[in-house]
Design a protein around this motif. Structure first.
Motif, PDB file in Angstrom:
ATOM      1  N   UNK A   6      81.399  25.007  66.125  1.00  0.00           N
ATOM      2  CA  UNK A   6      80.615  24.101  66.849  1.00  0.00           C
ATOM      3  C   UNK A   6      79.280  24.942  67.022  1.00  0.00           C
ATOM      4  N   UNK A   7      79.108  25.916  67.177  1.00  0.00           N
ATOM      5  CA  UNK A   7      77.931  26.700  67.432  1.00  0.00           C
ATOM      6  C   UNK A   7      77.002  26.548  66.007  1.00  0.00           C
ATOM      7  N   UNK A   8      78.001  26.915  64.947  1.00  0.00           N
ATOM      8  CA  UNK A   8      77.424  26.565  63.603  1.00  0.00           C
ATOM      9  C   UNK A   8      76.757  25.430  63.285  1.00  0.00           C
ATOM     10  N   UNK A   9      77.585  24.476  63.688  1.00  0.00           N
ATOM     11  CA  UNK A   9      77.034  23.075  63.519  1.00  0.00           C
ATOM     12  C   UNK A   9      75.820  22.723  64.292  1.00  0.00           C
ATOM     13  N   UNK A  10      75.905  23.208  65.339  1.00  0.00           N
ATOM     14  CA  UNK A  10      74.599  22.895  66.171  1.00  0.00           C
ATOM     15  C   UNK A  10      73.348  23.427  65.679  1.00  0.00           C
ATOM     16  N   UNK A  11      73.708  24.590  65.254  1.00  0.00           N
ATOM     17  CA  UNK A  11      72.408  25.218  64.699  1.00  0.00           C
ATOM     18  C   UNK A  11      71.827  24.560  63.441  1.00  0.00           C
ATOM     19  N   UNK A  12      72.729  24.159  62.562  1.00  0.00           N
ATOM     20  CA  UNK A  12      72.578  23.243  61.460  1.00  0.00           C
ATOM     21  C   UNK A  12      71.665  22.033  61.788  1.00  0.00           C
ATOM     22  N   UNK A  13      72.472  21.163  63.100  1.00  0.00           N
ATOM     23  CA  UNK A  13      71.938  19.989  63.133  1.00  0.00           C
ATOM     24  C   UNK A  13      70.440  20.189  63.833  1.00  0.00           C
ATOM     25  N   UNK A  14      70.144  21.319  64.555  1.00  0.00           N
ATOM     26  CA  UNK A  14      68.888  21.754  65.131  1.00  0.00           C
ATOM     27  C   UNK A  14      67.919  21.950  63.896  1.00  0.00           C
ATOM     28  N   UNK A  15      68.176  22.492  63.042  1.00  0.00           N
ATOM     29  CA  UNK A  15      67.469  22.921  61.747  1.00  0.00           C
ATOM     30  C   UNK A  15      67.194  21.477  61.115  1.00  0.00           C
ATOM     31  N   UNK A  16      68.024  20.664  60.991  1.00  0.00           N
ATOM     32  CA  UNK A  16      68.101  19.502  60.313  1.00  0.00           C
ATOM     33  C   UNK A  16      67.026  18.538  61.151  1.00  0.00           C
ATOM     34  N   UNK A  17      67.031  18.565  62.454  1.00  0.00           N
ATOM     35  CA  UNK A  17      66.044  17.920  63.109  1.00  0.00           C
ATOM     36  C   UNK A  17      64.691  18.345  62.662  1.00  0.00           C
ATOM     37  N   UNK A  18      64.412  19.679  62.705  1.00  0.00           N
ATOM     38  CA  UNK A  18      63.308  20.101  62.517  1.00  0.00           C
ATOM     39  C   UNK A  18      62.724  19.926  61.172  1.00  0.00           C
ATOM     40  N   UNK A  19      63.671  20.282  60.263  1.00  0.00           N
ATOM     41  CA  UNK A  19      63.051  20.033  58.798  1.00  0.00           C
ATOM     42  C   UNK A  19      62.907  18.334  58.528  1.00  0.00           C
ATOM     43  N   UNK A  20      63.568  17.618  59.100  1.00  0.00           N
ATOM     44  CA  UNK A  20      63.351  16.183  58.988  1.00  0.00           C
ATOM     45  C   UNK A  20      61.883  15.716  59.523  1.00  0.00           C
ATOM     46  N   UNK A  21      61.672  16.348  60.623  1.00  0.00           N
ATOM     47  CA  UNK A  21      60.314  16.202  61.295  1.00  0.00           C
ATOM     48  C   UNK A  21      59.214  16.854  60.320  1.00  0.00           C
ATOM     49  N   UNK A  22      59.509  17.935  59.796  1.00  0.00           N
ATOM     50  CA  UNK A  22      58.357  18.516  59.041  1.00  0.00           C
ATOM     51  C   UNK A  22      58.231  17.870  57.835  1.00  0.00           C
ATOM     52  N   UNK A  23      59.040  17.347  57.254  1.00  0.00           N
ATOM     53  CA  UNK A  23      58.882  16.474  55.733  1.00  0.00           C
ATOM     54  C   UNK A  23      58.561  15.371  56.178  1.00  0.00           C
ATOM     55  N   UNK A  24      58.710  14.552  57.316  1.00  0.00           N
ATOM     56  CA  UNK A  24      58.209  13.222  57.454  1.00  0.00           C
ATOM     57  C   UNK A  24      56.580  13.366  58.226  1.00  0.00           C
ATOM     58  N   UNK A  25      56.395  14.513  58.793  1.00  0.00           N
ATOM     59  CA  UNK A  25      55.031  14.759  59.237  1.00  0.00           C
ATOM     60  C   UNK A  25      54.046  15.239  57.916  1.00  0.00           C
ATOM     61  N   UNK A  26      54.569  15.486  56.928  1.00  0.00           N
ATOM     62  CA  UNK A  26      53.728  15.978  55.706  1.00  0.00           C
ATOM     63  C   UNK A  26      53.605  17.337  55.711  1.00  0.00           C
ATOM     64  N   UNK A  27      54.033  18.157  56.659  1.00  0.00           N
ATOM     65  CA  UNK A  27      53.937  19.752  56.611  1.00  0.00           C
ATOM     66  C   UNK A  27      54.754  20.122  55.347  1.00  0.00           C
ATOM     67  N   UNK A  28      56.082  20.062  55.421  1.00  0.00           N
ATOM     68  CA  UNK A  28      56.661  20.353  54.234  1.00  0.00           C
ATOM     69  C   UNK A  28      56.781  19.361  53.106  1.00  0.00           C
ATOM     70  N   UNK A  29      57.088  19.860  51.870  1.00  0.00           N
ATOM     71  CA  UNK A  29      57.061  18.756  50.751  1.00  0.00           C
ATOM     72  C   UNK A  29      58.371  17.580  50.892  1.00  0.00           C
TER      73      UNK A  29
END
Length: 103
Positions: A6-29
């Motif tokens: 569950x902790x590993x899944x939580x870290x993944x979900x947190x990274x998913x939210x951050x990456x999603x935000x970076x991609x849709x804000x244009x910072x990440x490709x």
């Protein structure tokens, strides 16, 4: 193990939210064409793996120790059962030999 998972899944979900935000804000490709969702998930997996490895080291070690303890207990129980069967078998053989001599 459930806690670690569950902790590993939580870290993944947190990274998913951050990456999603970076991609849709244009910072990440963005991904090519319709592959954007796959790109976000794969990038999140790549980022979360080393974070989980470092951050969850203690939890992983405790879970590993618990698994090792369970395996050792199971091996001890199997050995005890095996010894118990050997004693019963040896006793039955001794009785059969004693009866064979008496006849």
């Amino acid at each position: 193990m459930l806690r670690y998972t569950l902790m590993r899944l939580g870290i993944f979900v947190g990274c998913l939210v951050v990456v999603w935000g970076l991609v849709y804000s244009g910072i990440a490709p963005r991904g090519l064409g319709d592959s954007n969702y796959m790109w976000v998930v794969l990038l999140s997996l790549v980022i979360s793996a080393p974070i989980s490895f470092v951050v969850l080291r203690g939890v992983r070690d405790r879970a590993s120790a618990e698994v090792i303890a369970r395996v050792d207990r199971a091996k001890a129980n199997l050995e005890a059962n095996r010894n118990q069967e050997d004693v019963v078998d040896d006793t039955a053989r001794a009785q059969a030999q004693a009866q064979g001599r008496a006849s």
